[in-house]
Design a protein around this motif. Structure first.
Motif, PDB file in Angstrom:
ATOM      1  N   HIS A  16      68.046 -37.747 -15.365  1.00  0.00           N
ATOM      2  CA  HIS A  16      68.381 -39.028 -14.707  1.00  0.00           C
ATOM      3  C   HIS A  16      67.135 -39.412 -13.525  1.00  0.00           C
ATOM      4  O   HIS A  16      66.612 -38.411 -13.079  1.00  0.00           O
ATOM      5  N   ILE A  26      65.592 -42.180 -10.920  1.00  0.00           N
ATOM      6  CA  ILE A  26      65.783 -43.475 -10.087  1.00  0.00           C
ATOM      7  C   ILE A  26      64.347 -43.841  -9.359  1.00  0.00           C
ATOM      8  O   ILE A  26      63.777 -42.853  -8.811  1.00  0.00           O
ATOM      9  N   TYR A  56      67.763 -51.590 -15.831  1.00  0.00           N
ATOM     10  CA  TYR A  56      68.712 -50.642 -15.948  1.00  0.00           C
ATOM     11  C   TYR A  56      68.457 -50.255 -17.581  1.00  0.00           C
ATOM     12  O   TYR A  56      68.375 -51.222 -18.484  1.00  0.00           O
ATOM     13  N   TYR A  82      67.909 -45.943 -13.434  1.00  0.00           N
ATOM     14  CA  TYR A  82      68.397 -46.664 -12.434  1.00  0.00           C
ATOM     15  C   TYR A  82      67.248 -47.271 -11.515  1.00  0.00           C
ATOM     16  O   TYR A  82      66.496 -46.522 -10.775  1.00  0.00           O
TER      17      TYR A  82
END
Length: 338
Positions: A92, A94, A135, A140
């Motif tokens: 992930h 960000i 996104y 994110y």
């Protein structure tokens, strides 16, 4: 493509890269690294896509096809491409604003990104996020609050206490909006700011340096050693945002010097040409292909319909509202008259 056969090219070569500065570490990333021809061509293509996409965004903004906030990433391409080369798409990521490049490396298409910038239905966030709120799966991006001092140190503390597998990344592009780091910080050793978290200071203009540092950091995290901090020393060619010409606090000469000596795309190109890993004609062919891809995406982004007004408040919640929230229902009754 040159008439030269693929067999004429070197398929892999070893390069000496700049040593990282270390904090709370006994050893760092390798300084002798191997680059394959396929990797080099891939990195070159991706960095060129990001560069050309940002230049086209600049043009569309000035034509008032893109509105609102827009923070461009040209000059910093080696950071995104080098990071992605050593992590997985299942990890992930960000990020803050200046996120167009990461949206692409995370799997978004140029068409989706450009259409999001122009607020069109085919955008990656359906035209409702714009430059700062993109996104895609495991990504994110576009958060407006970046490195807020209280929150970042609280996060460092929690990550260290719980030994979380987090790579914190500071893309140090030398300026906080319009203030140089030397005027803004008593200590510019950002890789030491984690205090109790190991850190690396990396040449963020060299895609191979970023790749190796990220590989080292990912191994550190995946082996259960907790978080690590990367400071990538890079540079942005544009101003902070589109309202900033970027010349009131730095000179044109400074920008030209960085472009001539440290441009990430030119550095990789020189590496590949000097080691017979590609031909000038082959790289020019990639440039032509990328320009066409960007132009096609821009055409789509300026002709695709805008999202209908009745979809304005869709996708705020993951599922349907579990209960009635006062003040939200009237939004669903709005109808577009355009």
């Amino acid at each position: 493509m040159s008439a030269r056969a693929f067999t004429d090219f070197t398929t892999r070569a070893t390069f000496e890269i700049k040593k990282c500065d270390l904090f709370l570490l006994n050893e760092g990333p390798a300084t002798q690294v191997v680059l394959t021809r396929d990797e080099g061509l891939q990195y070159y293509h991706t960095m060129q896509v990001i560069r050309r996409m940002e230049l086209k965004a600049d043009q569309l903004y000035k034509q008032k096809m893109i509105r609102g906030f827009c923070h461009l990433y040209d000059g910093q391409e080696a950071c995104a491409v080098g990071l992605e080369a050593s992590i997985n798409l299942s990890d992930h990521l960000i990020t803050a604003y200046r996120a167009h490049g990461y949206t692409y490396t995370r799997g978004g298409t140029v068409k989706e990104i450009m259409a999001e910038l122009t607020g069109r239905r085919g955008g990656i966030a359906k035209g409702k996020g714009g430059s700062m709120h993109m996104y895609c799966k495991t990504f994110y991006g576009g958060n407006g609050i970046i490195g807020a001092q209280g929150q970042i140190f609280e996060t460092y503390n929690m990550a260290a206490l719980w030994k979380l597998p987090v790579i914190f990344v500071c893309e140090n592009n030398r300026y906080a909006m319009g203030t140089s780091i030397e005027r803004a910080a008593a200590s510019t050793d950002y890789y030491k700011r984690g205090e109790f978290i190991p850190g690396l200071r990396v040449d963020g203009m060299d895609v191979l340096c970023v790749r190796e540092a990220t590989r080292f950091a990912a191994d550190h995290c995946r082996s259960g050693k907790g978080p690590i901090l990367l400071e990538l020393q890079t540079y942005r060619y544009h101003g902070h945002s589109m309202s900033d010409p970027g010349l009131s606090y730095r000179t044109r000469e400074e920008i030209r010097e960085v472009r001539s000596k440290s441009d990430p795309i030119s550095m990789l190109k020189d590496h590949m040409l000097s080691h017979n890993m590609a031909s000038v004609e082959e790289l020019k062919g990639i440039d032509v292909e990328v320009r066409k891809e960007i132009e096609d995406a821009a055409q789509f982004a300026t002709t695709d319909p805008e999202p209908p007004l009745e979809e304005l408040c869709n996708h705020i919640f993951y599922n349907e509202l579990p209960f009635e929230v006062r003040g939200t229902n009237p939004w669903t009754k709005l109808k577009s008259i355009s």
